[in-house]
Design a protein around this motif. Structure first.
Motif, PDB file in Angstrom:
ATOM      1  N   PRO A   4       0.509  -1.090  -0.419  1.00 21.06           N
ATOM      2  CA  PRO A   4       0.174  -0.446  -0.212  1.00 21.06           C
ATOM      3  C   PRO A   4       1.302   1.596   0.081  1.00 21.06           C
ATOM      4  O   PRO A   4       0.079   2.298  -0.288  1.00 21.06           O
ATOM      5  CB  PRO A   4      -0.944  -0.229   1.407  1.00 21.06           C
ATOM      6  N   TRP A   5       1.719   0.831   0.248  1.00 20.60           N
ATOM      7  CA  TRP A   5       3.159   3.034   0.219  1.00 20.60           C
ATOM      8  C   TRP A   5       3.246   2.883  -0.719  1.00 20.60           C
ATOM      9  O   TRP A   5       2.900   4.084  -1.257  1.00 20.60           O
ATOM     10  CB  TRP A   5       4.157   2.319   1.197  1.00 20.60           C
ATOM     11  N   CYS A   6       3.040   1.799  -2.228  1.00 21.51           N
ATOM     12  CA  CYS A   6       3.430   2.331  -3.463  1.00 21.51           C
ATOM     13  C   CYS A   6       2.268   2.544  -4.043  1.00 21.51           C
ATOM     14  O   CYS A   6       2.701   3.587  -4.532  1.00 21.51           O
ATOM     15  CB  CYS A   6       3.819   1.384  -3.777  1.00 21.51           C
ATOM     16  N   SER A   7       1.208   1.839  -3.990  1.00 20.07           N
ATOM     17  CA  SER A   7      -0.305   2.568  -4.278  1.00 20.07           C
ATOM     18  C   SER A   7      -0.337   3.673  -3.817  1.00 20.07           C
ATOM     19  O   SER A   7      -0.754   5.188  -5.015  1.00 20.07           O
ATOM     20  CB  SER A   7      -1.366   1.554  -3.586  1.00 20.07           C
ATOM     21  N   ALA A   8      -0.671   4.096  -2.134  1.00 24.21           N
ATOM     22  CA  ALA A   8      -0.829   6.147  -1.855  1.00 24.21           C
ATOM     23  C   ALA A   8       0.203   6.467  -2.568  1.00 24.21           C
ATOM     24  O   ALA A   8      -0.220   7.559  -2.874  1.00 24.21           O
ATOM     25  CB  ALA A   8      -0.739   5.856  -0.324  1.00 24.21           C
ATOM     26  N   PHE A   9       1.918   6.567  -1.411  1.00 23.22           N
ATOM     27  CA  PHE A   9       2.852   7.653  -2.123  1.00 23.22           C
ATOM     28  C   PHE A   9       2.985   6.944  -3.804  1.00 23.22           C
ATOM     29  O   PHE A   9       3.733   8.232  -3.741  1.00 23.22           O
ATOM     30  CB  PHE A   9       3.510   7.454  -1.076  1.00 23.22           C
ATOM     31  N   LEU A  10       3.392   6.532  -4.104  1.00 21.16           N
ATOM     32  CA  LEU A  10       3.673   6.320  -5.501  1.00 21.16           C
ATOM     33  C   LEU A  10       3.102   7.347  -6.548  1.00 21.16           C
ATOM     34  O   LEU A  10       3.165   7.455  -6.848  1.00 21.16           O
ATOM     35  CB  LEU A  10       4.320   5.058  -6.140  1.00 21.16           C
TER      36      LEU A  10
ATOM     37  N   ALA B   6      -4.872  10.578   2.648  1.00 20.84           N
ATOM     38  CA  ALA B   6      -6.004   9.992   2.388  1.00 20.84           C
ATOM     39  C   ALA B   6      -6.792   8.289   1.824  1.00 20.84           C
ATOM     40  O   ALA B   6      -6.819   7.254   2.245  1.00 20.84           O
ATOM     41  CB  ALA B   6      -6.766  10.881   1.627  1.00 20.84           C
ATOM     42  N   ALA B   7      -5.550   8.526   0.465  1.00 24.00           N
ATOM     43  CA  ALA B   7      -5.277   6.907   0.103  1.00 24.00           C
ATOM     44  C   ALA B   7      -4.839   5.647   0.890  1.00 24.00           C
ATOM     45  O   ALA B   7      -4.935   4.841   1.159  1.00 24.00           O
ATOM     46  CB  ALA B   7      -4.781   7.049  -1.461  1.00 24.00           C
ATOM     47  N   ALA B   8      -3.571   6.644   1.778  1.00 22.26           N
ATOM     48  CA  ALA B   8      -3.040   5.295   2.530  1.00 22.26           C
ATOM     49  C   ALA B   8      -4.241   4.596   3.391  1.00 22.26           C
ATOM     50  O   ALA B   8      -3.905   3.641   3.662  1.00 22.26           O
ATOM     51  CB  ALA B   8      -2.097   6.840   3.355  1.00 22.26           C
ATOM     52  N   HIS B   9      -4.587   5.804   4.023  1.00 25.84           N
ATOM     53  CA  HIS B   9      -6.357   5.238   5.082  1.00 25.84           C
ATOM     54  C   HIS B   9      -7.238   5.156   4.680  1.00 25.84           C
ATOM     55  O   HIS B   9      -7.647   3.702   4.958  1.00 25.84           O
ATOM     56  CB  HIS B   9      -6.682   6.678   6.097  1.00 25.84           C
ATOM     57  N   HIS B  10      -7.303   5.350   3.128  1.00 23.88           N
ATOM     58  CA  HIS B  10      -8.635   4.288   2.681  1.00 23.88           C
ATOM     59  C   HIS B  10      -8.358   2.441   1.688  1.00 23.88           C
ATOM     60  O   HIS B  10      -8.434   1.981   1.794  1.00 23.88           O
ATOM     61  CB  HIS B  10      -9.133   4.675   1.779  1.00 23.88           C
ATOM     62  N   LEU B  11      -6.636   2.870   1.340  1.00 21.17           N
ATOM     63  CA  LEU B  11      -6.381   1.458   1.803  1.00 21.17           C
ATOM     64  C   LEU B  11      -6.614   0.624   2.961  1.00 21.17           C
ATOM     65  O   LEU B  11      -6.245  -0.893   2.737  1.00 21.17           O
ATOM     66  CB  LEU B  11      -4.940   1.880   0.949  1.00 21.17           C
ATOM     67  N   MET B  12      -6.178   0.824   3.794  1.00 20.70           N
ATOM     68  CA  MET B  12      -6.042   0.446   5.163  1.00 20.70           C
ATOM     69  C   MET B  12      -6.956  -0.007   5.419  1.00 20.70           C
ATOM     70  O   MET B  12      -7.380  -1.512   6.065  1.00 20.70           O
ATOM     71  CB  MET B  12      -5.570   1.496   6.653  1.00 20.70           C
TER      72      MET B  12
END
Ligand code: PNW
Length: 495
Positions: A172-178, A197-203
């Protein structure tokens, strides 16, 4: 430093699982077949300059048509498991309606694997969000987490009778931050707020999918795969460097580990990102969902890093004794990982220093002992107390292939990389880490995201003209490891 496992033959515990990994978008091709529609990566590949040489995933390794051959290859290599991902855009091309043809492909693949005695290790999300869902807001939108859980349930309805191991997300680090902060990956957004926001919703998506799968299938093996770094302060006596290492570790590792395994985001990171509105996305009850118990933690490890509050002096100057023997600079021209390793919203002011270690074709430093330390830390601080098993779900190296006249590839560099990291895994097991398996990245050379087909990670060479597969020296060697459940002694070492 030499360890008992550094040169001789190293046997692994009985039942240790040996496999290779791929991801749907990187190998399947058949981009517009079987009812599949665009994912965010198809769209991203059409953005001029986004992907090396304008490469795309339309054909890739043609695994969609050649999966039988590829499964037979894995069988020949004596492997025990295949870690693959399913393409959400194949299953739900419009983001909501299930496409039977998409499910059928994975059903055939799973049957083929079971027929060859390979354990199917299924990852639901390896970065290829349906474009239709990106248009509704993508991962920064809370709804996407609920759509993901629906997709997980649809996959389980189709394959749950034959697939027992389910990984929700890959990295998820890559999905959110990259994807949403540095813009190096699809969908190419550049905003710290969107990335968080992406990081939290991935979680949240991970937690919703895990609890839905658990309810459907109490006996299933459930988990997530995270990518980790090992952040070492350049000067451990300098509080500024120590703080930078804390932030790097926090934004890379703990921001995902802590909500999943401890039920709370790390307090120091919440402080650091308070001004970016992170906490506003976190609703009552979310952390309870996110911390739904898992059975396995997948560990992807490629490299660690030496970090400092100060830039490393360019070109040879070495005032603090930290430059490499070649006077390596803070960020070498050929070091793409450092460009993408610093997209985090908080860690501005994190400087990655070269330690002068050898690097792969990605510019990533080769640091096997970092894997030992990582696995031991995970065991002690996160997984051990909860009885969670560790699997290395990705580890491997890009090196350019030199194809001989007879078609063979003698990739001693890749072989040595895997050898050294397997010894590092065994060091961790000897130190108490409950590591149950290892997946080499990757079975085949494939689409290396923003770097297109220019980087080769395969144990098997892919000829992109003919789609011919040729097992490299590393692949033949890895087959002997899997067959013997042991790493053979290094040439010249005492038995
Ligand atoms: C992982 N970083 O990606 C992925 O899971 C694979 O799909 C990929 O092919 C493999 O590693 C090799 O790159 C990463 O910048 C991409 O730190 C970038 C980073 C880490 C992992």
């Amino acid at each position: 430093a030499p360890t008992p496992n550094s040169a001789g033959r190293v046997a692994f515990p009985d039942g240790f699982l040996w496999g290779t990994a791929t991801a749907a978008f990187q190998v399947e091709g058949a981009g517009a077949e079987g009812g599949r529609q665009d994912s965010i990566w198809d769209t991203f590949c059409r953005v001029p300059g986004a992907v090396h040489a304008g490469d795309d995933g339309m054909v890739a390794c043609d695994h969609y048509h050649r999966y039988r051959e590829d499964v037979a290859l894995m069988k020949r290599l004596d492997l025990g498991s295949y870690r693959f991902s399913t393409s959400w855009a194949r299953i739900m091309p419009d983001g909501k309606t299930v496409n039977r043809e998409g499910l059928d492909f994975y059903s055939r693949l799973v049957d083929e694997l079971l027929g060859a005695d390979l354990l199917p290790w299924l990852t639901l999300y390896h970065w290829d969000l349906p474009q239709a869902l990106e248009e509704l807001g993508g991962w920064p939108s809370r709804d996407t987490a609920y759509r993901f859980a629906e997709y997980a349930v649809a996959m389980h309805e189709a394959l749950g009778d034959r697939v027992g191991v389910w990984t929700t997300l890959n990295e998820p680090w890559c999905s959110a931050f990259l994807g949403y902060t540095s813009g190096a990956h699809a969908p190419g957004k550049k905003s710290p707020e969107l990335g968080l926001a992406a990081a939290h919703h991935l979680m949240l998506g991970h937690g919703l999918a895990t609890s839905a799968l658990r309810e459907l299938d109490p006996a299933a093996t459930l988990g997530i795969t995270l990518n980790f770094t090992v952040s070492d302060p350049v000067d451990p006596t300098d509080p500024a460097d120590v703080d930078v290492a804390r932030r790097d570790d926090g934004m890379f590792n703990r921001i995902f580990l802590d909500p999943i395994l401890r039920g709370a985001y790390p307090a120091d990171i919440l402080d650091d990102v308070a001004h970016l509105g992170f906490a506003e996305h976190v609703r009552e009850g979310d952390l309870q969902i996110i911390s739904t118990p898992i059975d396995v933690l997948g560990v992807n490890y490629y490299n660690g890093g030496a970090v400092s509050a100060r830039p490393q002096h360019p070109g040879g100057a070495d005032p603090d004794g930290t430059a490499g023997p070649d006077g390596a600079r803070e960020q070498a021209d050929d070091a793409p990982v450092w460009e993408v390793r610093s997209p985090n919203p908080v860690p501005d002011g994190i400087h990655h220093h070269s330690r002068g270690l050898p690097t792969t074709d990605m510019g990533w430093e080769v640091q096997p002992e970092g894997l030992t330390r990582l696995l031991l830390r995970l065991q002690e601080d996160y997984t051990g107390p909860r009885g969670i098993q560790l699997f290395v779900t990705e580890n491997g190296a890009a090196y350019p292939d030199v194809v001989q006249a007879d078609g063979s590839v003698d990739d001693q560099d890749r072989l040595a990389f895997v050898d050294a990291h397997l010894r590092a895994v065994k060091d961790a097991i000897d130190g108490g880490a409950d590591v149950r398996g290892y997946f080499a990245w990757s079975l085949l050379d494939n689409f290396e995201w923003a770097l297109g087909y220019s980087k080769r990670f395969g144990l098997v060479h892919t000829d992109y003209e003919t789609q011919e597969r040729t097992v490299k020296a590393s692949g033949r060697w890895y087959a002997t490891v899997a067959a013997a459940n042991a790493v053979p002694a290094r040439p010249g070492a005492e038995e």
